[in-house]
Design an enzyme around this catalytic site. Structure first.
Site, PDB file in Angstrom:
ATOM      1  N   LYS A 116       6.178  -6.478   6.854  1.00 46.89           N
ATOM      2  CA  LYS A 116       5.012  -6.002   7.603  1.00 46.89           C
ATOM      3  C   LYS A 116       4.905  -4.484   7.637  1.00 46.89           C
ATOM      4  O   LYS A 116       3.805  -3.923   7.648  1.00 46.89           O
ATOM      5  CB  LYS A 116       5.054  -6.564   9.030  1.00 46.89           C
ATOM      6  N   GLU A 200       4.162  -1.987  17.370  1.00 45.31           N
ATOM      7  CA  GLU A 200       2.734  -1.810  17.114  1.00 45.31           C
ATOM      8  C   GLU A 200       1.968  -1.919  18.432  1.00 45.31           C
ATOM      9  O   GLU A 200       2.429  -2.574  19.373  1.00 45.31           O
ATOM     10  CB  GLU A 200       2.267  -2.914  16.146  1.00 45.31           C
ATOM     11  N   ARG A 293      -0.855 -16.712  -0.143  1.00 39.08           N
ATOM     12  CA  ARG A 293      -0.837 -18.153  -0.420  1.00 39.08           C
ATOM     13  C   ARG A 293      -2.160 -18.745   0.051  1.00 39.08           C
ATOM     14  O   ARG A 293      -3.009 -18.039   0.608  1.00 39.08           O
ATOM     15  CB  ARG A 293       0.309 -18.815   0.345  1.00 39.08           C
TER      16      ARG A 293
END
Length: 442
Positions: A116, A200, A293
């Site tokens: 991430k 974050e 995906r």
């Protein structure tokens, strides 16, 4: 076009892939654990190979056994579905090194988006909006405190290698931060083998909106449309709808442009999803992560665009062109039918004694189970996806209420009563809801 395909997955997504492959004349090979031998996806494949016992690490995540099955059956390609090995860059590389076609993005793109922090930095460099957060892993609690002081509380503490809503916690102050940091780090090391932690900004009121992208064989990246995914429990989705009730035409244009830019930044090929957080008060959106995906909720995009995304995946993997939709119409909603209690959402596996699916205009059920099968505690609780298409949102909601009422399941616990409640909830019906809606209902 690929002529033979091994599906390295189980349940509803394996059946979904088999359905399209058969329509295209592709020979299908299922792999399964010993406890899944009697499941519908095994019976529907042209060939099936047992790859190990119930424990996923010894079967569905057993790369060596899956590759051996591909070789013994003469499979030309491997489709990983979602979960299990679908975002494992090493597996993707190994598949291709063995001369097989990988139905998914390149291993480099999977690696780039799998972390991430790296993904955030790449997106920021490409001009995609990212939420305020740390550019480097918080190696210690002190690092986390410094990052939080810069960002401002509340903050989200995230496992950098996590995904699917796992490895996340909110901290409202320094004391909570120290506690959650240790928990998230330990969870990340245990689950992902990587204890890296990202700090974050946390948005107390936010919507979760994502964009379906396709990286085409000719090198272009196109963004189809957005999906609303804000009905969640424990940061995991329960309901999705397309288009999002929160997205105006102007915002849609900005979202799609940013998503295409995100894909271009990593040379993306095949189907993927760019997930964003949307601040409903300002209309600002921020990159959250990229899922490299096919998504669980891909059917709602298929319905509003009239496209088969699995076929698109297979065509791209074969180096062929894809017939892209010229626009979108109608409204689609997906309800994830899970084997869990409808109040606290704890898993409730068990043998299915009754399974009656609803039908009718605009009703689609992608299921992995049937009467006489058993929901095992070894796997995800998702039993089926109830997908509804209507002329507009009001029509889709009305059809969804009828379909939920007509879906009969006995044996394992199930969350159909929750959906009956949600589809009468004024906040949800208004379209003006956020990721806190389930908590307010409970």
């Amino acid at each position: 076009m690929i002529e033979s395909l091994l599906i390295a997955n189980r349940g509803e997504i394996a059946r979904r892939i088999i359905r399209t492959a058969k329509r295209l004349g592709i020979r299908t090979i299922a792999v399964h654990s010993d406890v899944d031998a009697g499941m519908p996806f095994v019976a529907e494949a042209d060939e099936a190979v047992c790859v190990g016992p119930a424990n996923p690490a010894q079967s569905y995540r057993n790369a060596e056994a899956i590759l051996a099955a591909a070789k013994s059956t003469g499979a030309q390609a491997i489709h990983p579905g979602y979960g299990f090995l679908s975002e494992n860059a090493d597996f993707a590389r190994t598949v291709e090194a063995n001369g097989l076609v990988w139905v998914g993005p390149g291993a480099d793109a999977i690696s780039a988006m799998g972390d991430k922090i790296n993904a955030r930095n790449l997106m920021a460099a490409a001009g995609v909006p990212v939420a305020p957060g740390s550019a480097d892993p918080a190696e210690t609690v002190e690092d986390a405190r410094r990052a939080a002081a810069e960002i401002g509380f509340p903050v989200m503490v995230k496992a950098a290698a996590g995904g699917g809503g796992m490895g996340m916690a909110v901290a409202n102050d320094e004391a909570e931060l120290a506690k959650e940091y240790d928990k998230v780090r330990a969870f990340a090391e245990r689950m992902f083998g990587d204890g890296s932690v990202l700090i974050e900004r946390y948005f107390p009121r936010v919507r979760h909106v994502e964009v379906q992208i396709l990286g085409l064989a000719d090198g272009r990246v196109v963004a189809l449309s957005e999906r609303e995914c804000s009905v969640q429990r424990r940061n995991q989705k329960l309901v999705e709808e397309a288009p999002s009730p929160a997205v105006s035409p102007e915002l849609r244009e900005r979202l799609l442009a940013a998503a295409a830019k995100a894909g271009e930044a990593v040379n993306y090929r095949n189907a993927g999803t760019v997930e964003c957080l949307l601040d409903p008060s300002t209309g600002e959106f921020f990159f959250l992560e990229m899922n490299t995906r096919l998504q669980v909720e891909h059917p709602i995009t298929e319905l509003i665009h009239g496209i088969d995304l699995v076929e698109a995946q297979l065509r791209i993997a074969s180096g062929l062109a894809v017939d892209l939709p010229s626009g979108q119409s109608g409204h689609a909603i997906e309800l994830r039918i899970n084997a869990e209690d409808p109040k606290r959402f704890f898993p409730g596996p068990g043998a299915i004694t009754t399974w009656v699916e609803p039908s009718g205009e605009g009703v689609r059920v992608d299921s992995g189970y049937a009467a006489g099968t058993t929901v095992s505690q070894n796997y995800d609780s998702l039993m089926a996806k109830l997908i509804i298409f209507g002329a507009d949102r009001e029509d889709a909601l009305a059809k969804a209420r009828t379909a939920v009422d007509g879906f009969a399941i006995a044996g394992p616990k199930n969350n159909l009563p929750f959906f009956a409640e949600l589809l009468e909830n004024p906040e949800f019906l208004s379209g003006d809801y956020d990721t806190g809606i389930v908590g307010r209902m409970r």
